[in-house]
Scaffold this motif. Structure first.
Motif, short mmCIF file in Angstrom:
data_model
loop_
_atom_site.label_atom_id
_atom_site.label_comp_id
_atom_site.label_asym_id
_atom_site.label_seq_id
_atom_site.Cartn_x
_atom_site.Cartn_y
_atom_site.Cartn_z
N ILE A 215 0.82 -1.20 0.00
CA ILE A 215 0.00 0.00 0.00
C ILE A 215 0.86 1.26 0.00
N LEU A 216 1.90 1.29 0.83
CA LEU A 216 2.72 2.50 0.98
C LEU A 216 4.13 2.09 1.39
N GLY A 217 5.12 2.68 0.74
CA GLY A 217 6.51 2.41 1.08
C GLY A 217 7.22 3.67 1.52
N ILE A 218 7.91 3.61 2.65
CA ILE A 218 8.68 4.74 3.17
C ILE A 218 10.13 4.30 3.22
N GLY A 219 10.96 4.90 2.38
CA GLY A 219 12.35 4.48 2.27
C GLY A 219 13.30 5.49 2.90
N PHE A 220 14.24 4.98 3.70
CA PHE A 220 15.31 5.80 4.28
C PHE A 220 16.58 5.37 3.55
N ASP A 221 16.95 6.16 2.55
CA ASP A 221 17.84 5.70 1.50
C ASP A 221 19.17 6.43 1.53
N GLU A 222 20.21 5.72 1.95
CA GLU A 222 21.54 6.31 2.01
C GLU A 222 22.10 6.57 0.61
N PHE A 223 21.97 5.61 -0.28
CA PHE A 223 22.63 5.69 -1.58
C PHE A 223 21.80 6.40 -2.65
N PRO B 181 20.82 10.62 -3.11
CA PRO B 181 21.39 10.07 -1.87
C PRO B 181 20.84 10.76 -0.64
N ASN B 182 20.88 10.03 0.48
CA ASN B 182 20.49 10.56 1.79
C ASN B 182 19.09 11.16 1.77
N SER B 183 18.14 10.37 1.28
CA SER B 183 16.77 10.86 1.11
C SER B 183 15.76 10.00 1.84
N VAL B 184 14.68 10.65 2.24
CA VAL B 184 13.50 9.95 2.75
C VAL B 184 12.47 10.02 1.63
N VAL B 185 12.00 8.85 1.18
CA VAL B 185 11.20 8.77 -0.03
C VAL B 185 9.90 8.00 0.24
N ILE B 186 8.81 8.51 -0.31
CA ILE B 186 7.51 7.86 -0.21
C ILE B 186 7.14 7.31 -1.59
N ARG B 187 6.82 6.03 -1.66
CA ARG B 187 6.34 5.43 -2.90
C ARG B 187 4.96 4.80 -2.67
N GLY B 188 4.21 4.72 -3.76
CA GLY B 188 2.82 4.30 -3.67
C GLY B 188 2.64 2.80 -3.72
N ALA B 189 1.39 2.42 -3.90
CA ALA B 189 0.97 1.02 -3.79
C ALA B 189 1.45 0.20 -4.97
N TYR C 209 4.28 1.11 -7.73
CA TYR C 209 5.16 1.69 -6.71
C TYR C 209 5.57 3.12 -7.10
N THR C 210 4.59 3.90 -7.52
CA THR C 210 4.85 5.25 -8.04
C THR C 210 5.51 6.14 -7.01
N TYR C 211 6.47 6.91 -7.48
CA TYR C 211 7.14 7.92 -6.64
C TYR C 211 6.14 8.99 -6.24
N ILE C 212 6.02 9.24 -4.94
CA ILE C 212 5.07 10.24 -4.44
C ILE C 212 5.79 11.49 -3.96
N LYS C 213 6.80 11.30 -3.13
CA LYS C 213 7.49 12.46 -2.55
C LYS C 213 8.85 12.02 -2.02
N GLY C 214 9.80 12.93 -2.07
CA GLY C 214 11.11 12.65 -1.50
C GLY C 214 11.74 13.93 -0.98
N VAL C 215 12.45 13.84 0.12
CA VAL C 215 13.16 15.00 0.68
C VAL C 215 14.56 14.56 1.09
N THR C 216 15.48 15.49 1.05
CA THR C 216 16.82 15.22 1.53
C THR C 216 16.83 15.25 3.05
N SER C 217 17.38 14.23 3.66
CA SER C 217 17.46 14.19 5.11
C SER C 217 18.34 15.33 5.61
N PRO C 218 17.91 16.06 6.64
CA PRO C 218 18.71 17.19 7.13
C PRO C 218 20.03 16.78 7.76
N GLN C 219 20.15 15.52 8.15
CA GLN C 219 21.41 14.98 8.65
C GLN C 219 21.61 13.60 8.02
#
Length: 206
Positions: free
Chosen positions: A18-26, A44-52, A57-67
């Motif tokens: 249904i929903l994927g939340i990725g904490f992606d170093e590479f 790199p270094n992103s938190v990414v939301i993908r769909g069902a 598994y469509t890309y929904i949103k991604g942000v660069t992690s502040p640390q």
């Protein structure tokens, strides 16, 4: 079973997802090669939301992690700890990360209304949580500790109506209805309702 290894982070290919939340170093989770449909490419270094799964598994949103999400120089788990909080309330997603053992939560994603995403199915009444870690050609350690999964509290409402004019010597009746909000958590014990009776009224039955 988990989906594809490597940059897919075990999500692309997960049946019924249904929903994927990725904490992606590479950063490969943001690519179409590994993550699924859509995406800005390597991030790199992103938190990414993908769909069902039904959306490929469509890309929904991604942000660069502040640390940094990973601490490759760490010699202990304590030195690399990241405390993640994922909250879905009323179909709205928020993600926060605490960096370090005593790091304060930093809001990184949300509020993201999951019902407003084109093509994304509505959240089912119940679903399962899953976790996966992958490294591709690299070597890394992934561990989950102190996991807490909690449901939403009930959100009860009381509606009182009546029939009859309640004149002196007459009769009438009250109806009391208790409801729970559709997006709230279930009650796990009996619900007790008390309705005070005005002076001069006599209760005949309930």
């Amino acid at each position: 079973t988990a989906g594809k290894a490597g940059g897919a982070l075990g999500y692309d290919g997960l049946q019924g997802a249904i929903l994927g939340i990725g904490f992606d170093e590479f950063g490969n989770f943001s690519t179409t090669e590994f993550g699924g449909a859509g995406g800005p490419g390597l991030r790199p270094n992103s938190v990414v939301i993908r769909g069902a799964a039904s959306t490929n598994y469509t890309y929904i949103k991604g942000v660069t992690s502040p640390q940094p999400l990973a601490v490759d120089t760490a010699k202990s788990r304590a030195a690399a700890v990241r405390h993640v909080a994922i909250d879905i309330t009323d179909d709205v997603l928020n993600v926060s990360i605490g960096y370090g053992a005593n790091g304060q939560p930093v809001h990184v994603i949300g509020p993201l209304n999951l019902t407003a995403i084109s093509g994304q199915p509505t959240l089912p009444p119940t679903f399962k949580y899953g976790f996966s870690g992958s490294t591709g050609a690299a070597t890394a350690y992934h561990g989950i500790t102190n996991l807490v999964v909690s449901g939403l509290a009930p959100k009860l409402a009381l509606q009182v109506s009546h029939q009859g004019t309640f004149t002196a010597g007459g009769t009438g009746s009250y109806q009391v209805a208790v409801s729970n909000a559709p997006a709230a958590g279930p009650t796990i014990s009996p619900v007790t309702v008390s309705l005070p009776v005005p002076a001069g009224y006599t209760v005949q039955s309930a």
